[in-house]
Design a protein around this motif. Sequence first.
Motif, PDB file in Angstrom:
ATOM      1  N   GLY A 212     -12.533 -23.267  40.928  1.00 30.11           N
ATOM      2  CA  GLY A 212     -11.319 -22.972  41.688  1.00 30.11           C
ATOM      3  C   GLY A 212     -11.464 -21.731  42.546  1.00 30.11           C
ATOM      4  N   GLY A 213     -12.092 -20.696  41.996  1.00 29.80           N
ATOM      5  CA  GLY A 213     -12.294 -19.471  42.762  1.00 29.80           C
ATOM      6  C   GLY A 213     -13.231 -19.670  43.937  1.00 29.80           C
ATOM      7  N   MET A 214     -14.302 -20.430  43.726  1.00 34.78           N
ATOM      8  CA  MET A 214     -15.234 -20.698  44.826  1.00 34.78           C
ATOM      9  C   MET A 214     -14.583 -21.566  45.897  1.00 34.78           C
ATOM     10  N   LEU A 215     -13.733 -22.500  45.478  1.00 31.62           N
ATOM     11  CA  LEU A 215     -13.017 -23.321  46.451  1.00 31.62           C
ATOM     12  C   LEU A 215     -12.078 -22.465  47.295  1.00 31.62           C
TER      13      LEU A 215
ATOM     14  N   ALA B 142     -15.039 -26.175  24.741  1.00 33.33           N
ATOM     15  CA  ALA B 142     -14.414 -27.139  25.646  1.00 33.33           C
ATOM     16  C   ALA B 142     -13.349 -26.466  26.500  1.00 33.33           C
ATOM     17  N   ASN B 143     -12.558 -25.591  25.903  1.00 35.84           N
ATOM     18  CA  ASN B 143     -11.513 -24.911  26.662  1.00 35.84           C
ATOM     19  C   ASN B 143     -12.095 -23.944  27.683  1.00 35.84           C
ATOM     20  N   VAL B 144     -13.190 -23.279  27.328  1.00 32.79           N
ATOM     21  CA  VAL B 144     -13.866 -22.407  28.290  1.00 32.79           C
ATOM     22  C   VAL B 144     -14.418 -23.236  29.449  1.00 32.79           C
ATOM     23  N   LEU B 145     -15.006 -24.376  29.126  1.00 36.00           N
ATOM     24  CA  LEU B 145     -15.533 -25.262  30.164  1.00 36.00           C
ATOM     25  C   LEU B 145     -14.426 -25.712  31.111  1.00 36.00           C
ATOM     26  N   VAL B 146     -13.293 -26.115  30.550  1.00 35.32           N
ATOM     27  CA  VAL B 146     -12.199 -26.664  31.350  1.00 35.32           C
ATOM     28  C   VAL B 146     -11.486 -25.585  32.158  1.00 35.32           C
ATOM     29  N   MET B 147     -11.106 -24.489  31.504  1.00 37.72           N
ATOM     30  CA  MET B 147     -10.228 -23.515  32.159  1.00 37.72           C
ATOM     31  C   MET B 147     -10.949 -22.332  32.782  1.00 37.72           C
ATOM     32  N   ALA B 148     -12.078 -21.921  32.201  1.00 37.70           N
ATOM     33  CA  ALA B 148     -12.797 -20.769  32.753  1.00 37.70           C
ATOM     34  C   ALA B 148     -13.833 -21.204  33.786  1.00 37.70           C
TER      35      ALA B 148
ATOM     36  N   LEU C 291      -3.751 -24.393  47.784  1.00 35.15           N
ATOM     37  CA  LEU C 291      -4.558 -25.602  47.634  1.00 35.15           C
ATOM     38  C   LEU C 291      -5.576 -25.459  46.505  1.00 35.15           C
ATOM     39  N   ALA C 292      -6.255 -24.316  46.453  1.00 32.29           N
ATOM     40  CA  ALA C 292      -7.280 -24.120  45.426  1.00 32.29           C
ATOM     41  C   ALA C 292      -6.668 -24.092  44.028  1.00 32.29           C
ATOM     42  N   ALA C 293      -5.526 -23.424  43.877  1.00 34.33           N
ATOM     43  CA  ALA C 293      -4.889 -23.347  42.560  1.00 34.33           C
ATOM     44  C   ALA C 293      -4.431 -24.728  42.099  1.00 34.33           C
ATOM     45  N   TRP C 294      -3.839 -25.495  43.012  1.00 35.46           N
ATOM     46  CA  TRP C 294      -3.383 -26.845  42.655  1.00 35.46           C
ATOM     47  C   TRP C 294      -4.561 -27.733  42.267  1.00 35.46           C
ATOM     48  N   LEU C 295      -5.610 -27.708  43.071  1.00 37.76           N
ATOM     49  CA  LEU C 295      -6.777 -28.542  42.787  1.00 37.76           C
ATOM     50  C   LEU C 295      -7.503 -28.090  41.522  1.00 37.76           C
ATOM     51  N   SER C 296      -7.465 -26.796  41.227  1.00 38.18           N
ATOM     52  CA  SER C 296      -8.133 -26.313  40.012  1.00 38.18           C
ATOM     53  C   SER C 296      -7.479 -26.893  38.765  1.00 38.18           C
TER      54      SER C 296
ATOM     55  N   GLY D  23      -4.323 -19.727  35.470  1.00 39.32           N
ATOM     56  CA  GLY D  23      -4.730 -18.412  35.951  1.00 39.32           C
ATOM     57  C   GLY D  23      -6.148 -18.303  36.456  1.00 39.32           C
ATOM     58  N   GLY D  24      -6.853 -19.423  36.597  1.00 39.06           N
ATOM     59  CA  GLY D  24      -8.241 -19.352  37.027  1.00 39.06           C
ATOM     60  C   GLY D  24      -8.406 -18.806  38.430  1.00 39.06           C
ATOM     61  N   VAL D  25      -7.706 -19.399  39.384  1.00 40.81           N
ATOM     62  CA  VAL D  25      -7.805 -18.943  40.772  1.00 40.81           C
ATOM     63  C   VAL D  25      -7.202 -17.549  40.909  1.00 40.81           C
ATOM     64  N   LEU D  26      -6.145 -17.271  40.168  1.00 36.38           N
ATOM     65  CA  LEU D  26      -5.546 -15.933  40.176  1.00 36.38           C
ATOM     66  C   LEU D  26      -6.562 -14.890  39.721  1.00 36.38           C
ATOM     67  N   ALA D  27      -7.228 -15.142  38.601  1.00 43.31           N
ATOM     68  CA  ALA D  27      -8.221 -14.195  38.086  1.00 43.31           C
ATOM     69  C   ALA D  27      -9.380 -14.028  39.060  1.00 43.31           C
ATOM     70  N   ALA D  28      -9.851 -15.136  39.630  1.00 48.41           N
ATOM     71  CA  ALA D  28     -10.976 -15.067  40.564  1.00 48.41           C
ATOM     72  C   ALA D  28     -10.598 -14.310  41.827  1.00 48.41           C
ATOM     73  N   ALA D  29      -9.362 -14.493  42.295  1.00 52.36           N
ATOM     74  CA  ALA D  29      -8.924 -13.811  43.509  1.00 52.36           C
ATOM     75  C   ALA D  29      -8.754 -12.311  43.282  1.00 52.36           C
ATOM     76  N   LEU D  30      -8.318 -11.920  42.095  1.00 52.87           N
ATOM     77  CA  LEU D  30      -8.076 -10.505  41.810  1.00 52.87           C
ATOM     78  C   LEU D  30      -9.333  -9.763  41.376  1.00 52.87           C
ATOM     79  N   LEU D  31     -10.281 -10.480  40.768  1.00 55.74           N
ATOM     80  CA  LEU D  31     -11.443  -9.820  40.174  1.00 55.74           C
ATOM     81  C   LEU D  31     -12.771 -10.232  40.793  1.00 55.74           C
ATOM     82  N   GLY D  32     -12.775 -11.287  41.592  1.00 56.53           N
ATOM     83  CA  GLY D  32     -14.026 -11.900  42.016  1.00 56.53           C
ATOM     84  C   GLY D  32     -14.346 -13.050  41.077  1.00 56.53           C
ATOM     85  N   VAL D  33     -15.066 -14.037  41.561  1.00 54.31           N
ATOM     86  CA  VAL D  33     -15.281 -15.260  40.779  1.00 54.31           C
ATOM     87  C   VAL D  33     -15.985 -15.005  39.446  1.00 54.31           C
ATOM     88  N   PRO D  34     -17.114 -14.283  39.406  1.00 52.89           N
ATOM     89  CA  PRO D  34     -17.784 -14.108  38.101  1.00 52.89           C
ATOM     90  C   PRO D  34     -16.910 -13.390  37.076  1.00 52.89           C
ATOM     91  N   PHE D  35     -16.260 -12.315  37.495  1.00 55.72           N
ATOM     92  CA  PHE D  35     -15.395 -11.592  36.567  1.00 55.72           C
ATOM     93  C   PHE D  35     -14.152 -12.409  36.229  1.00 55.72           C
TER      94      PHE D  35
END
Length: 299
Positions: free
Chosen positions: A121-124, A108-114, A141-146, A70-82
């Motif tokens: 992923g959101g910036m990509l 570690a999980n925050v580093l990897v997924m957030a 492409l961004a979601a897959w690569l993330s 859900g990283g790229v999904l969250a970034a696309a819906l809320l903006g990257v920082p949010f």
Amino acid sequence: MHIPTEMLHGSVCSVSAALAIAGIALAAHAARKSPQQPGVLRFAAVSALIFVAQMLNFPVAGGTSGHLLGGVLAAALLGVPFGVLAIALVLGVQALLFADGGLAALGANVLVMALLGAGAGGMLNRWLQQRGLSQHMALLLAAWLSVLLAAAMCSFLLALGGVADWSSVLPAMLGVHARIGAGEALLTALLVPLFAGKRSEAGNWQALLPVLGGVLVALLLSPLASSQPDGLEWVAQQYGFLRESAPLFVSPLADYNVAALGESFWSTVLAGLAGVLAVAVAGGVLAWPLHRRRMWIAA
């Protein structure tokens, strides 16, 4: 891809926690200054959507399963920082209430997924669209690569702590998560147009209805999630580093079930509902002070 505490060396947990704290602080600062600030209720609703979507493990080839990061999904819906903050919030609730990932491994999980999943992923995704790629192709492409980036970082942390050999675990993690990433890409490209809405519609309650509807549907489907091991668990089984240890504390809703109800349909639904409410309330508390203007709904 939640990394359990027992898979990480203590020093790796400490270093990754420090990096996660720094990354979250940077994301919070960027969110405060961001011109794209979702309303408080929208942030809470999207965070809840990510939480319940992560409960839905889908089967992939080879006897494994995966779930939406859900990283790229969250970034696309809320903006990257949010988006980064939303994923970090979800991970925190999962560790505290559901023993998913463990508190020591939370950094570690925050580093990897957030930070990587939503941040990089959101910036990509944004960069690809700025270079002329269509929204759907950029999201795919961004979601897959993330997912691959998150899998690579997870492999690095495992190797850094001496849990697994880098030359073995990296190809295995990338191989299985390439398939999981395909599901992530398709879901992200489908859900972003469905839940994004238009800015002209963002100032009213109706703009939240698709997101809330998605939360309800996913919540009711959560008991039907695949019981196959996820990508990380499958790799750990193959290479012999899947371990179990006593938790630091007993989570009230461990394994996404209400203990008094056992493992049943309604046990999972009620546990998921508790998680949705916890994420939504915490999301509102987190988002409110970050807004320059106190917006409840506006995107």
